[in-house]
Design a protein around this motif. Structure first.
Motif, PDB file in Angstrom:
ATOM      1  N   GLN A 100      74.017 125.717 102.806  1.00 51.58           N
ATOM      2  CA  GLN A 100      75.167 125.569 103.708  1.00 51.58           C
ATOM      3  C   GLN A 100      75.844 124.210 103.569  1.00 51.58           C
ATOM      4  OE1 GLN A 100      72.022 126.061 104.841  1.00 51.58           O
ATOM      5  NE2 GLN A 100      71.510 124.534 106.376  1.00 51.58           N
ATOM      6  N   ASP A 101      75.201 123.243 102.898  1.00 54.13           N
ATOM      7  CA  ASP A 101      75.793 121.917 102.716  1.00 54.13           C
ATOM      8  C   ASP A 101      76.572 121.775 101.405  1.00 54.13           C
ATOM      9  OD1 ASP A 101      74.756 121.113 105.142  1.00 54.13           O
ATOM     10  OD2 ASP A 101      72.920 120.297 104.263  1.00 54.13           O
ATOM     11  N   ILE A 102      76.477 122.764 100.517  1.00 55.09           N
ATOM     12  CA  ILE A 102      77.192 122.702  99.237  1.00 55.09           C
ATOM     13  C   ILE A 102      78.669 122.996  99.470  1.00 55.09           C
ATOM     14  CG2 ILE A 102      77.435 123.718  96.937  1.00 55.09           C
ATOM     15  CD1 ILE A 102      74.450 124.430  97.103  1.00 55.09           C
ATOM     16  N   CYS A 103      79.545 122.164  98.899  1.00 59.52           N
ATOM     17  CA  CYS A 103      80.982 122.433  99.049  1.00 59.52           C
ATOM     18  C   CYS A 103      81.656 122.689  97.704  1.00 59.52           C
ATOM     19  CB  CYS A 103      81.678 121.326  99.820  1.00 59.52           C
ATOM     20  SG  CYS A 103      81.530 119.714  99.114  1.00 59.52           S
ATOM     21  N   ASP A 104      80.987 122.367  96.575  1.00 64.68           N
ATOM     22  CA  ASP A 104      81.583 122.674  95.276  1.00 64.68           C
ATOM     23  C   ASP A 104      80.509 122.639  94.196  1.00 64.68           C
ATOM     24  OD1 ASP A 104      83.588 123.358  93.506  1.00 64.68           O
ATOM     25  OD2 ASP A 104      84.168 121.289  93.120  1.00 64.68           O
ATOM     26  N   LEU A 105      80.661 123.508  93.222  1.00 69.06           N
ATOM     27  CA  LEU A 105      79.804 123.549  92.036  1.00 69.06           C
ATOM     28  C   LEU A 105      80.709 123.555  90.815  1.00 69.06           C
ATOM     29  CD1 LEU A 105      77.221 126.291  93.054  1.00 69.06           C
ATOM     30  CD2 LEU A 105      76.811 123.834  92.940  1.00 69.06           C
ATOM     31  N   THR A 106      80.411 122.720  89.844  1.00 71.98           N
ATOM     32  CA  THR A 106      81.177 122.698  88.603  1.00 71.98           C
ATOM     33  C   THR A 106      80.212 122.642  87.431  1.00 71.98           C
ATOM     34  OG1 THR A 106      81.382 120.292  88.723  1.00 71.98           O
ATOM     35  CG2 THR A 106      83.209 121.575  89.609  1.00 71.98           C
ATOM     36  N   GLY A 107      80.732 122.971  86.268  1.00 74.20           N
ATOM     37  CA  GLY A 107      79.936 122.953  85.054  1.00 74.20           C
ATOM     38  C   GLY A 107      80.537 123.899  84.031  1.00 74.20           C
ATOM     39  N   ASP A 108      80.037 123.823  82.809  1.00 72.78           N
ATOM     40  CA  ASP A 108      80.558 124.656  81.723  1.00 72.78           C
ATOM     41  C   ASP A 108      80.401 126.144  82.013  1.00 72.78           C
ATOM     42  OD1 ASP A 108      81.200 122.356  80.378  1.00 72.78           O
ATOM     43  OD2 ASP A 108      79.389 122.359  79.132  1.00 72.78           O
ATOM     44  N   VAL A 109      79.324 126.512  82.670  1.00 67.93           N
ATOM     45  CA  VAL A 109      79.056 127.931  82.924  1.00 67.93           C
ATOM     46  C   VAL A 109      80.075 128.530  83.897  1.00 67.93           C
ATOM     47  CG1 VAL A 109      77.475 127.583  84.872  1.00 67.93           C
ATOM     48  CG2 VAL A 109      77.188 129.556  83.379  1.00 67.93           C
ATOM     49  N   PHE A 110      80.735 127.706  84.707  1.00 65.95           N
ATOM     50  CA  PHE A 110      81.693 128.193  85.699  1.00 65.95           C
ATOM     51  C   PHE A 110      83.137 128.187  85.218  1.00 65.95           C
ATOM     52  CE2 PHE A 110      78.338 126.081  88.364  1.00 65.95           C
ATOM     53  CZ  PHE A 110      77.714 127.260  88.723  1.00 65.95           C
ATOM     54  N   GLU A 111      83.381 127.845  83.978  1.00 64.85           N
ATOM     55  CA  GLU A 111      84.762 127.738  83.477  1.00 64.85           C
ATOM     56  C   GLU A 111      85.507 129.065  83.529  1.00 64.85           C
ATOM     57  OE1 GLU A 111      84.908 125.936  79.669  1.00 64.85           O
ATOM     58  OE2 GLU A 111      84.264 123.993  80.421  1.00 64.85           O
ATOM     59  N   THR A 112      84.808 130.166  83.483  1.00 58.98           N
ATOM     60  CA  THR A 112      85.473 131.476  83.507  1.00 58.98           C
ATOM     61  C   THR A 112      85.948 131.836  84.913  1.00 58.98           C
ATOM     62  OG1 THR A 112      83.349 132.588  83.835  1.00 58.98           O
ATOM     63  CG2 THR A 112      84.150 132.345  81.567  1.00 58.98           C
ATOM     64  N   ILE A 113      85.409 131.157  85.936  1.00 55.90           N
ATOM     65  CA  ILE A 113      85.816 131.426  87.309  1.00 55.90           C
ATOM     66  C   ILE A 113      86.865 130.416  87.712  1.00 55.90           C
ATOM     67  CG2 ILE A 113      85.067 131.533  89.702  1.00 55.90           C
ATOM     68  CD1 ILE A 113      82.285 132.181  88.675  1.00 55.90           C
ATOM     69  N   GLU A 114      88.056 130.869  87.925  1.00 54.43           N
ATOM     70  CA  GLU A 114      89.144 129.975  88.355  1.00 54.43           C
ATOM     71  C   GLU A 114      89.878 130.627  89.519  1.00 54.43           C
ATOM     72  OE1 GLU A 114      90.002 126.891  87.540  1.00 54.43           O
ATOM     73  OE2 GLU A 114      88.338 126.788  86.139  1.00 54.43           O
ATOM     74  N   ILE A 115      89.745 130.027  90.676  1.00 57.40           N
ATOM     75  CA  ILE A 115      90.472 130.472  91.863  1.00 57.40           C
ATOM     76  C   ILE A 115      91.211 129.260  92.387  1.00 57.40           C
ATOM     77  CG2 ILE A 115      90.282 131.373  94.200  1.00 57.40           C
ATOM     78  CD1 ILE A 115      87.741 132.803  93.353  1.00 57.40           C
ATOM     79  N   SER A 116      92.493 129.380  92.614  1.00 60.91           N
ATOM     80  CA  SER A 116      93.268 128.240  93.091  1.00 60.91           C
ATOM     81  C   SER A 116      92.937 127.993  94.558  1.00 60.91           C
ATOM     82  CB  SER A 116      94.761 128.492  92.912  1.00 60.91           C
ATOM     83  OG  SER A 116      95.121 129.651  93.635  1.00 60.91           O
ATOM     84  N   CYS A 117      92.871 126.712  94.920  1.00 58.38           N
ATOM     85  CA  CYS A 117      92.555 126.324  96.292  1.00 58.38           C
ATOM     86  C   CYS A 117      93.814 126.070  97.085  1.00 58.38           C
ATOM     87  CB  CYS A 117      91.686 125.077  96.296  1.00 58.38           C
ATOM     88  SG  CYS A 117      90.113 125.362  95.496  1.00 58.38           S
TER      89      CYS A 117
END
Length: 117
Positions: A100-117
């Motif tokens: 519940q404390d995580i607000c963002d995850l990034t990395g090479d594995v997530f490059e295919t997921i793109e949702i505009s904020c």
């Protein structure tokens, strides 16, 4: 007076023990936890579904203050996922982060997921 004895009179002296630590804690800037938008929550949910042991990621999370749990600081940590339980926490290297404390995850594995904020 010899040099050794003379130098001792100029040695630092802490008249009030713990004062330096208390002052340092007062210098830390705390902020309230920000609410994530629905789009950001959905994006984070999709990223958590992909997450697995051994992945190299970067996580931004909120760490609560030990004095007041309503305020804290945001930290960003890079490393390898050592443990992940979607209902409990994520461990990156030696740091455990509550889900519940995580607000963002990034990395090479997530490059295919793109949702505009």
């Amino acid at each position: 007076m010899d040099v050794g004895r003379r130098a001792k009179q100029f040695a630092p002296f802490a008249a009030l023990r713990g004062l330096d630590e208390t002052i340092r804690q007062q210098e830390i800037i705390y902020e309230p936890k920000r609410d994530l938008s629905e789009e950001k929550k959905n994006e984070l949910d999709m990223k958590l579904r992909i997450l697995a042991y051994g992945m190299k990621i970067q996580a931004t999370y909120f760490q609560k203050s030990w004095k007041n749990p309503l305020i804290g600081q945001y930290h960003t940590l890079s490393g390898t996922v050592e443990f992940f339980d979607p209902s409990v926490h994520l461990r990156i290297d030696d740091t455990e982060i509550q889900i519940q404390d995580i607000c963002d995850l990034t990395g090479d594995v997530f490059e295919t997921i793109e949702i505009s904020c």
